[in-house]
Design an enzyme around this catalytic site. Structure first.
Site, short mmCIF file in Angstrom:
data_model
loop_
_atom_site.label_atom_id
_atom_site.label_comp_id
_atom_site.label_asym_id
_atom_site.label_seq_id
_atom_site.Cartn_x
_atom_site.Cartn_y
_atom_site.Cartn_z
NE ARG A 108 -3.83 -2.19 2.26
CZ ARG A 108 -3.68 -3.51 2.38
NH1 ARG A 108 -2.50 -4.03 2.70
NH2 ARG A 108 -4.70 -4.32 2.18
CG HIS A 133 -1.06 -5.60 -4.35
ND1 HIS A 133 0.05 -5.51 -3.54
CD2 HIS A 133 -1.87 -6.55 -3.78
CE1 HIS A 133 -0.06 -6.37 -2.55
NE2 HIS A 133 -1.21 -7.00 -2.65
CG HIS A 207 0.06 -11.41 -4.00
ND1 HIS A 207 -0.86 -12.21 -3.35
CD2 HIS A 207 0.00 -10.20 -3.39
CE1 HIS A 207 -1.45 -11.49 -2.40
NE2 HIS A 207 -0.94 -10.28 -2.39
CG ASP A 279 -2.80 -8.15 5.29
OD1 ASP A 279 -1.72 -8.21 4.66
OD2 ASP A 279 -3.85 -7.74 4.80
CD GLU A 344 2.14 -9.91 -0.48
OE1 GLU A 344 2.28 -8.77 -0.94
OE2 GLU A 344 1.19 -10.21 0.27
#
Ligand code: BGC
Length: 379
Positions: A108, A133, A207, A279, A344
């Site tokens: 982000r 992304h 990803h 996350d 990632e």
């Protein structure tokens, strides 16, 4: 006259045939098949890499997507360890970035805004108030040029994409090369390389949504190790607050292999802020050292063991908090919440707006390089 033309024609055919055999020779182990047609008429192909031990990876020229990744378990049974779809249509309409290359900026950027050399740039806001992304049509939705290659012990694909100045609001023509290489030690390596003609920012990653149990059920019993003493707490829109927090004594501590489900429901604000689960970006202790393991995942039931190595400074671990059994994936699987471990390797989220984070600026004349290795074995 006819007598003279015929041998010349025959020779020509031979030369053409021979040279085409030659040019195919280096590619013959990498097969290519039709996967679908884009709305604009472009053809999407699927390339298959296979090594001597049965590991097999299928890649689309659409988004550089790893569509399938077959790996043997402790009994030698092969299973697909990544989430994905059978059809191009689903990738186009429904995919939450399954297996794709992400750019120009993975993760982000707050308010989709950043300033570089006194110019302010505005990006598409596709994640609440933020850009995620790469924006509306990131690298995951582009058709890449793909050239297969083989060596004695590897097979791979060279992918190429040119992102034009102004695409998705980013400055500079960015020339991106990504190389996928599978070797006979069950290591799959991704090398990223990029150059620009104007100062710009970038953050590239893949990803893939791992689930070492053939893509079935949740991953709450899979054991995760993250070689990281600290992580980046986020605000309610998943932007790092700027704090670098120790994992010690928190559910974010994966320094020794720990079941993902062990603390996922703990009463810890950071887990609740991101839709219940993980996350976040962890700051790797490896500091760019490609020979030191950055992360690992182990499935105690089938013995599959994945180790990840990277030159990148951070790793985003996402536990599929937004999956809700509505997507119909490959092999008849549906994907419930917490059915994946996405790892990632990347620079930290919102780096362009956090001067203390490692720089994501690329200048003309410089070449960006990064590498990540995914090594499978059984225990
Ligand atoms: C992000 C998640 C997001 C997912 C799919 C991950 O990289 O961290 O927040 O839901 O990608 O878009």
């Amino acid at each position: 006259m006819r007598n003279r033309i015929l041998p010349v024609l025959a020779a020509l055919i031979c030369i053409i045939f021979y040279s085409s055999c030659q040019s195919n020779h280096s590619q013959e182990r990498v097969s290519k098949s039709f996967f679908g047609i884009m709305p604009n008429g472009d053809t999407v192909f699927r390339y298959t890499l296979t090594n001597a031990h049965g590991e097999q990876i299928k890649v689309l020229n659409y988004g550089g997507i790893i569509q399938s990744w077959l790996v043997p378990d402790k009994n030698g049974k092969r299973g697909d360890v990544v989430l994905g779809f059978d059809s191009l249509d689903q990738y186009i309409k429904q995919s939450p970035y399954f297996g794709a290359l992400i750019g120009r900026f993975a993760n982000r950027i707050a308010h989709g805004t950043f300033t570089l050399n006194d110019s302010t740039y505005h990006l598409y806001l596709n994640d609440g108030p933020n850009s995620l992304h790469g924006g509306a049509v990131g690298f995951d939705k582009k058709i890449w040029t793909v050239i297969p290659f083989t060596t004695d012990s590897t097979e791979g694909l060279k992918l190429h994409y040119v992102s034009k100045n102004g695409e998705e609001g980013y400055p500079g023509d960015l020339d991106v090369h990504v190389t996928y290489t599978l070797n006979n030690e069950n290591a799959f390596r991704i090398d990223y390389e990029a150059t620009t003609d104007k100062p710009t920012i970038l953050n590239l990653t893949n990803h893939s949504y791992f689930n070492l149990n053939d893509g079935k059920g949740t991953i709450l019993n899979e054991k995760l190790m993250l070689n990281a003493d600290t992580f980046l707490p986020v605000d309610s829109t998943s932007i790092p607050t700027g704090e670098i927090r120790s994992v010690a004594g928190t559910p974010m501590d994966f320094r020794t292999p720990t079941e993902v489900g062990a603390h996922i429901d703990d009463n810890y604000r950071q887990l609740q802020l991101v839709h219940g689960g993980y996350d976040h970006n962890w700051i790797l202790n490896t500091k760019g050292n490609l020979s030191e393991v950055a992360a690992s995942v182990y499935d105690p039931d089938n013995g599959r063991f994945l180790q990840i190595y990277t030159t990148q400074p951070g790793i985003q671990f996402y536990s599929g908090n937004f999956l809700d059994s509505t997507l119909h994936g490959k092999d008849g699987n549906v994907y419930p919440k917490h059915s994946t471990i996405v790892l990632e390797t990347q620079h930290y989220p919102d780096s362009p707006n956090e001067p203390s984070f490692p720089s994501v600026v690329l200048n003309p004349g410089d070449t960006f390089h990064s590498s990540t290795i995914y090594k499978f074995s059984v225990k």
